[in-house]
Write an enzyme that holds these catalytic residues in place. Structure first.
Site, PDB file in Angstrom:
ATOM      1  N   PRO A  11       0.566  -1.165  -0.051  1.00 38.13           N
ATOM      2  CA  PRO A  11      -0.035   0.173   0.067  1.00 38.13           C
ATOM      3  C   PRO A  11       0.994   1.358   0.200  1.00 38.13           C
ATOM      4  CG  PRO A  11       0.051  -0.847   2.117  1.00 38.13           C
ATOM      5  CD  PRO A  11       0.590  -2.013   1.318  1.00 38.13           C
ATOM      6  N   ASN A  12       0.305   2.306  -0.585  1.00 34.63           N
ATOM      7  CA  ASN A  12       0.863   3.547  -0.773  1.00 34.63           C
ATOM      8  C   ASN A  12       2.149   3.821  -1.740  1.00 34.63           C
ATOM      9  OD1 ASN A  12      -1.184   4.924   0.814  1.00 34.63           O
ATOM     10  ND2 ASN A  12      -0.232   3.975   2.663  1.00 34.63           N
ATOM     11  N   ARG A  19       5.268  11.449  -2.193  1.00 33.69           N
ATOM     12  CA  ARG A  19       4.915  11.227  -0.944  1.00 33.69           C
ATOM     13  C   ARG A  19       6.422  11.051  -0.181  1.00 33.69           C
ATOM     14  NH1 ARG A  19       4.790   5.503   0.860  1.00 33.69           N
ATOM     15  NH2 ARG A  19       3.947   6.201   3.036  1.00 33.69           N
ATOM     16  N   TYR A  24      11.347   8.164   1.235  1.00 36.24           N
ATOM     17  CA  TYR A  24      11.200   7.148   0.155  1.00 36.24           C
ATOM     18  C   TYR A  24      12.219   7.446  -0.905  1.00 36.24           C
ATOM     19  CZ  TYR A  24       7.808   5.415   3.465  1.00 36.24           C
ATOM     20  OH  TYR A  24       7.112   5.042   4.514  1.00 36.24           O
ATOM     21  N   ASN A  75       7.661  -5.794  -1.062  1.00 36.99           N
ATOM     22  CA  ASN A  75       7.730  -4.681  -0.180  1.00 36.99           C
ATOM     23  C   ASN A  75       6.289  -4.522   0.331  1.00 36.99           C
ATOM     24  OD1 ASN A  75       7.615  -2.219   1.216  1.00 36.99           O
ATOM     25  ND2 ASN A  75       9.069  -1.186  -0.283  1.00 36.99           N
ATOM     26  N   ALA A  78       3.160  -0.896   4.706  1.00 42.54           N
ATOM     27  CA  ALA A  78       2.653  -0.848   6.157  1.00 42.54           C
ATOM     28  C   ALA A  78       1.990  -2.078   6.613  1.00 42.54           C
ATOM     29  CB  ALA A  78       1.392   0.164   6.294  1.00 42.54           C
ATOM     30  N   HIS A  81       3.890  -4.740   9.392  1.00 44.84           N
ATOM     31  CA  HIS A  81       3.856  -4.672  10.735  1.00 44.84           C
ATOM     32  C   HIS A  81       2.323  -5.195  11.374  1.00 44.84           C
ATOM     33  CE1 HIS A  81       7.052  -2.012   9.607  1.00 44.84           C
ATOM     34  NE2 HIS A  81       6.082  -1.159   9.060  1.00 44.84           N
ATOM     35  N   ASP A  88       0.743 -15.601   6.360  1.00 50.23           N
ATOM     36  CA  ASP A  88       0.216 -17.082   6.035  1.00 50.23           C
ATOM     37  C   ASP A  88       0.344 -17.479   4.754  1.00 50.23           C
ATOM     38  OD1 ASP A  88       0.142 -17.201   8.612  1.00 50.23           O
ATOM     39  OD2 ASP A  88      -2.404 -17.055   8.693  1.00 50.23           O
ATOM     40  N   GLU A  99      11.954 -10.086   1.660  1.00 50.40           N
ATOM     41  CA  GLU A  99      11.435  -8.755   2.122  1.00 50.40           C
ATOM     42  C   GLU A  99      12.359  -7.794   1.868  1.00 50.40           C
ATOM     43  OE1 GLU A  99       9.753  -6.869   6.255  1.00 50.40           O
ATOM     44  OE2 GLU A  99      10.391  -8.919   6.351  1.00 50.40           O
ATOM     45  N   HIS A 101      12.427  -3.244   1.956  1.00 49.87           N
ATOM     46  CA  HIS A 101      11.865  -1.877   2.331  1.00 49.87           C
ATOM     47  C   HIS A 101      13.071  -0.901   1.786  1.00 49.87           C
ATOM     48  CE1 HIS A 101       9.068  -3.662   4.791  1.00 49.87           C
ATOM     49  NE2 HIS A 101       9.906  -4.487   5.160  1.00 49.87           N
ATOM     50  N   LEU A 102      12.230   0.281   1.290  1.00 49.53           N
ATOM     51  CA  LEU A 102      13.217   1.525   0.802  1.00 49.53           C
ATOM     52  C   LEU A 102      13.852   2.166   1.893  1.00 49.53           C
ATOM     53  CD1 LEU A 102      10.486   3.083  -1.576  1.00 49.53           C
ATOM     54  CD2 LEU A 102      12.676   1.810  -2.334  1.00 49.53           C
ATOM     55  N   SER A 103      13.310   2.328   3.070  1.00 49.59           N
ATOM     56  CA  SER A 103      13.693   2.898   4.158  1.00 49.59           C
ATOM     57  C   SER A 103      14.198   1.884   5.092  1.00 49.59           C
ATOM     58  CB  SER A 103      12.783   3.845   4.913  1.00 49.59           C
ATOM     59  OG  SER A 103      11.418   2.979   5.452  1.00 49.59           O
ATOM     60  N   ARG A 108      13.218   3.797  12.205  1.00 51.27           N
ATOM     61  CA  ARG A 108      12.065   4.751  12.320  1.00 51.27           C
ATOM     62  C   ARG A 108      11.221   4.406  13.555  1.00 51.27           C
ATOM     63  NH1 ARG A 108       8.980   4.259   6.741  1.00 51.27           N
ATOM     64  NH2 ARG A 108       8.096   6.191   7.531  1.00 51.27           N
ATOM     65  N   ARG A 112       7.224   0.198  13.734  1.00 53.94           N
ATOM     66  CA  ARG A 112       7.723  -0.169  12.396  1.00 53.94           C
ATOM     67  C   ARG A 112       8.920  -1.353  12.692  1.00 53.94           C
ATOM     68  NH1 ARG A 112       5.319   2.896   8.356  1.00 53.94           N
ATOM     69  NH2 ARG A 112       4.835   5.113   8.905  1.00 53.94           N
TER      70      ARG A 112
END
Length: 152
Positions: A11-12, A19, A24, A75, A78, A81, A88, A99, A101-103, A108, A112
């Site tokens: 998401p996002n 954003r 990011y 990725n 949100a 978490h 599953d 997995e 993540h950009l950040s 953070r 997170r």
């Protein structure tokens, strides 16, 4: 044998480049996907990308990957978490998953720092911006290389 990789964006991430660019970066999701495709091509891999803001759609993408893809790069954004459902689904399909993540999620907010995905992933790469995705592809190349060497 051609290696097929599914890259899933949560998401996002469709708003990348617009954003929180200080967190990011300024690259759009379209540009990131182009860089992913280029890196995959350099290793002789085929890659498909998918993005959704909906948890169920992400679960379905993971489920539909069975028998079609050799690896998943995800990725979860949100949902990292919060989503036992994604965890599953990854367990259910038994496809090696990385997995990303950009950040750096560990630098953070405290909430997170917990990933429901990391325990079922073969590895986690975070904090390198767009390079996190590209490093995941390089990791897959190394995994395949090591597997071939072991089989010889």
């Amino acid at each position: 044998m051609k290696i097929h990789i599914l890259v899933i964006h949560g998401p996002n991430l469709n708003l990348l480049g617009q954003r929180e660019t200080s967190v990011y970066g300024t690259d759009s999701l379209e540009k990131i996907n182009t860089l992913i495709e280029k890196e995959a091509e350099e290793h002789g891999f085929e890659v498909s990308t998918f993005q959704s803001n909906y948890e169920g759609a992400l679960v379905e993408a993971i489920q539909e990957a069975r028998g079609k893809y050799d690896f998943i790069i995800i990725n979860p954004a949100a949902y990292t978490h919060t989503s036992v459902a994604l965890r599953d689904a990854i367990l259910a399909v038994n496809i090696p998953t990385i997995e990303v993540h950009l950040s750096n999620i560990y630098k953070r907010e405290k909430f997170r720092h917990k990933s429901y995905i990391s325990g079922v992933a073969i590895g986690q790469i975070c904090g390198f911006g767009v390079q996190s995705y590209l490093l995941a592809i390089k990791a897959i190349a190394e995994i395949i290389k090591q597997k071939k060497e072991t089989e010889e």
